[in-house]
Scaffold this motif. Structure first.
Motif, PDB file in Angstrom:
ATOM      1  N   LYS A 139     -64.580 -73.744  50.301  1.00 43.87           N
ATOM      2  CA  LYS A 139     -65.472 -74.573  50.906  1.00 43.87           C
ATOM      3  C   LYS A 139     -64.956 -75.279  52.205  1.00 43.87           C
ATOM      4  O   LYS A 139     -65.713 -75.054  53.313  1.00 43.87           O
ATOM      5  N   LYS A 143     -65.555 -74.056  56.289  1.00 41.25           N
ATOM      6  CA  LYS A 143     -66.411 -74.614  57.465  1.00 41.25           C
ATOM      7  C   LYS A 143     -65.256 -74.822  58.589  1.00 41.25           C
ATOM      8  O   LYS A 143     -65.773 -74.863  59.630  1.00 41.25           O
ATOM      9  N   THR A 199     -72.206 -79.786  60.832  1.00 42.86           N
ATOM     10  CA  THR A 199     -70.690 -79.984  60.545  1.00 42.86           C
ATOM     11  C   THR A 199     -70.409 -81.219  59.745  1.00 42.86           C
ATOM     12  O   THR A 199     -69.461 -81.473  59.253  1.00 42.86           O
ATOM     13  N   ASP A 202     -73.271 -81.884  54.295  1.00 46.03           N
ATOM     14  CA  ASP A 202     -73.510 -80.679  53.331  1.00 46.03           C
ATOM     15  C   ASP A 202     -74.571 -79.784  53.892  1.00 46.03           C
ATOM     16  O   ASP A 202     -75.610 -80.325  54.342  1.00 46.03           O
ATOM     17  N   ASN A 203     -74.459 -78.454  53.657  1.00 47.49           N
ATOM     18  CA  ASN A 203     -75.585 -77.443  54.085  1.00 47.49           C
ATOM     19  C   ASN A 203     -76.216 -76.899  52.756  1.00 47.49           C
ATOM     20  O   ASN A 203     -75.373 -76.476  52.137  1.00 47.49           O
ATOM     21  N   ASP A 206     -75.283 -71.655  53.784  1.00 49.63           N
ATOM     22  CA  ASP A 206     -74.427 -71.345  54.903  1.00 49.63           C
ATOM     23  C   ASP A 206     -74.308 -69.783  54.983  1.00 49.63           C
ATOM     24  O   ASP A 206     -73.426 -69.321  55.800  1.00 49.63           O
ATOM     25  N   ASP A 210     -72.036 -68.195  58.062  1.00 53.50           N
ATOM     26  CA  ASP A 210     -70.750 -67.530  57.457  1.00 53.50           C
ATOM     27  C   ASP A 210     -70.855 -65.966  57.904  1.00 53.50           C
ATOM     28  O   ASP A 210     -69.647 -65.416  58.216  1.00 53.50           O
TER      29      ASP A 210
END
Length: 245
Positions: A139, A143, A199, A202-203, A206, A210
């Motif tokens: 993870k 990012k 950024t 948290d999302n 993604d 991605d």
């Protein structure tokens, strides 16, 4: 209505997806767009698939036309939360329909098996396409990769404009033999997620960002080969370069 309202207002009021503007990586205003008509120049069709097998995630398969100057027009995007029984024929259809000859799948969470199944289905239909798979980073590293490639995405990728053609415009295109792509529901959902990725913090998902990042990486290094760089040999006196022996 979406085209008239501010993005934050639209997402909060009509989509029940409020988001914080701070830290957004891909602001809508920073991206490049086109009217749906691909340039009549030599190009190749490229695509990758971020596989999802449930859990609320979406299978993300951005499809683009890459030109010699480096521009990549994202003219289609599979963005589907369905089970593999639903997404497999869609992915296979997109590969054959767009004459894709080389593509890659994210291998995590059964993506390698998904890739094998796609390859098997293509073979049964007599279509040749090199299907490979690659494991994604964890993870935190993911990012970092997304941020690292964000500049290239903004410079090279061109997305479909949000304005859809009217029925009259569609009929006129058909009359003149013009092929014009436009955002369908899946493409729009992908863009909504893509342009709210942050950024900081948290999302929830993604998948869109991605998939786009994986496509950029695939374009730069389709064979996933390591780059070899000369470096100073610390075990040799007087300088020089390490030659592998």
């Amino acid at each position: 209505m979406r085209e008239k309202l501010d993005k934050a207002e639209w997402e909060a009021k009509f989509q029940q997806r409020p988001f914080v503007r701070e830290g957004i990586l891909f602001e809508s205003e920073e991206l490049r767009y086109f009217n749906g008509i691909l340039p009549e120049l030599d190009h190749r069709i490229v695509a990758v698939t971020d596989v999802a097998l449930g859990g609320g995630d979406s299978l993300s398969m951005p499809i683009g036309a890459e030109y010699e100057n480096g521009d990549v027009y994202i003219f289609d995007w599979v963005f589907n939360k369905g089970k593999k029984e639903i997404t497999l024929p869609i992915v296979v259809g997109k590969i054959i329909g767009n004459e894709i000859r080389e593509t890659r799948f994210e291998a995590n969470q059964g993506g390698d098996l998904y890739c094998d199944k796609v390859s098997e289905m293509l073979q049964k239909q007599g279509y040749k396409c090199s299907c490979t798979h690659k494991r994604a980073p964890n993870k935190m590293d993911k990012k970092a990769k997304i941020i690292a490639y964000s500049g290239d995405v903004k410079r090279k990728f061109i997305f479909l404009q949000s304005k859809s053609p009217t029925q009259e415009e569609k009929e006129l295109d058909a009359k003149n033999g013009i092929v014009r792509y436009y955002r369908n529901k899946e493409y729009q959902k992908a863009m909504d997620e893509f342009t709210t990725f942050v950024t900081i913090g948290d999302n929830t998902h993604d998948d869109a960002v991605d998939g786009i990042t994986q496509l950029m990486m695939f374009i730069e290094n389709p064979n996933n080969t390591a780059k070899v760089e000369a470096t100073t040999n610390p075990f040799r006196t007087g300088g020089g370069y390490y030659n592998g022996y």
